[in-house]
Scaffold this active site. Structure first.
Site, short mmCIF file in Angstrom:
data_model
loop_
_atom_site.label_atom_id
_atom_site.label_comp_id
_atom_site.label_asym_id
_atom_site.label_seq_id
_atom_site.Cartn_x
_atom_site.Cartn_y
_atom_site.Cartn_z
N ALA A 72 -36.52 -19.69 -23.75
CA ALA A 72 -35.64 -20.47 -24.78
C ALA A 72 -35.28 -21.87 -24.24
O ALA A 72 -35.08 -22.00 -23.17
CB ALA A 72 -34.54 -19.89 -25.45
N GLY A 118 -37.08 -16.11 -22.80
CA GLY A 118 -37.97 -15.85 -24.13
C GLY A 118 -39.28 -15.96 -23.86
O GLY A 118 -39.90 -15.49 -24.79
N GLU A 121 -40.17 -12.39 -23.13
CA GLU A 121 -40.02 -11.64 -24.29
C GLU A 121 -41.23 -11.94 -25.31
O GLU A 121 -41.50 -11.14 -26.13
CB GLU A 121 -38.75 -11.96 -24.78
CG GLU A 121 -37.65 -11.76 -24.01
CD GLU A 121 -36.30 -11.97 -24.55
OE1 GLU A 121 -35.75 -13.16 -24.46
OE2 GLU A 121 -35.35 -11.31 -24.56
N GLU A 141 -31.92 -14.61 -17.70
CA GLU A 141 -30.86 -14.99 -18.57
C GLU A 141 -29.41 -14.75 -18.12
O GLU A 141 -28.48 -15.45 -18.28
CB GLU A 141 -30.74 -14.29 -20.02
CG GLU A 141 -31.87 -14.57 -21.05
CD GLU A 141 -33.31 -14.04 -20.86
OE1 GLU A 141 -33.35 -13.58 -19.67
OE2 GLU A 141 -34.09 -14.20 -21.62
#
Ligand SMILES: C/C=C/C(=O)SCCNC(=O)CCNC(=O)[C@H](O)C(C)(C)COP(=O)(O)OP(=O)(O)OC[C@H]1O[C@@H](n2cnc3c(N)ncnc32)[C@H](O)[C@@H]1OP(=O)(O)O
Length: 265
Positions: A72, A118, A121, A141
């Site tokens: 992200a 992310g 993911e 994270e």
């Protein structure tokens, strides 16, 4: 209805090669980090892909030569204030990953470099992962005081088991392609990740499209339920396939020693 070839985005590129679509997350200056705009564009692209009957498989990859997706976009975290905003960001990311995971066509992640946070993911939402020999995968994270919030805590544990998943999530360490292969995190390692992904896609595309879609559905729904309920799902979907024209075609082709010509009917 928007056609796939008409889509134009800032950070996402879509290319078509016959029945194979390639979605490239293209923000190489930020190692393809997923800002809100990019997440929205991926989501919009997936919505169009799902409507396009000509597309039989999708490859997702990263632009440039360093990253699949480095997570992200951390610069956007500065504006996150409070529990509600954090939860909304997580739900928005989860929604995009869910759309990818539930696409009725096979989706291959061509992991051409860093797949972190992310980014991993995103790869986990795909059906098959092909990693470049240069790839680095991880869920870092916790180094930011977060947890993997785009589906990682759930999908990684289901894919490689809670023990291995917890090791990756708690240490935040990055693994290379060979280690990722040995733990079942990726399916293939290749020097030319796009060409290997295309090869895998082509072998998939020889098979009956509705069967491919229902295999995905059976596995996905089975992972969310008990063995008994999953076996019920399997039998139901098997029954649906027996009613397709492609089933007749597949059996006839086998018995007549010819190649099947599946129509997706
Ligand atoms: C729910 C989901 C949560 C998450 O996903 S949290 C985020 C998880 N991801 C990460 O923590 C990875 C962050 N990135 C890194 O640690 C490093 O990058 C790398 C190890 C991947 C590569 O390091 P190096 O080779 O030194 O490159 P560089 O100079 O750090 O990166 C090039 C440019 O890319 C930007 N960038 C990289 N990752 C992100 C990111 N995730 N969000 C926003 N920007 C990112 C950098 O800042 C920089 O930019 P500039 O050239 O302007 O300094």
């Amino acid at each position: 209805m928007t056609q796939l070839d008409e889509l134009e985005f800032e950070n996402v590129q879509i290319d078509r090669h016959g029945p194979l679509a390639v979605l490239t997350v293209n923000r190489p200056k930020a190692l393809n980090a997923l800002n809100a705009e990019t997440l929205g564009e991926i989501s919009a692209a997936v919505d169009v892909i799902v409507e396009d009957a000509e597309v039989g498989a999708l490859i997702i990859t990263g632009g440039g030569d360093r990253a699949f997706v480095a997570g992200a976009d951390i610069t956007e975290f500065k504006t996150l204030d409070g529990v509600y905003a954090g939860r909304e960001l997580s739900l928005a990311g989860q929604d995009v990953m869910h759309r990818i995971a539930t696409l009725p066509i096979p989706v291959i992640a061509a992991i051409n470099g860093f797949a972190l946070g992310g980014g991993l993911e995103l790869a986990l939402a795909c059906d098959i992962r092909v990693a470049s020999t240069r790839a680095k995968l991880g869920l870092p994270e916790v180094t930011l005081g977060l947890l993997p919030g785009f589906g990682g805590t759930q999908r990684l544990s289901r894919l490689i088991g809670a023990g291995r998943a917890l090791d990756l999530m708690l240490t935040a360490r990055q693994v290379g392609a060979e280690e990722a292969l040995s733990m079942g995190l990726v399916n293939y390692v290749a020097d030319d990740v796009l060409s290997k992904s295309r090869e895998v896609a082509e072998s998939i595309l020889k098979n009956a499209p509705i069967a491919l879609s229902l295999v995905k559905e059976a596995v996905r729904r089975g992972l969310d339920t008990t063995l008994d309920a999953g076996l019920e799902v399997e039998a139901d979907l098997f029954g649906l396939l027996v009613a397709t024209k492609d089933f007749g075609e597949g059996v006839d082709a086998f018995l007549n020693k010819r190649r099947a010509d599946f129509q997706g009917e």
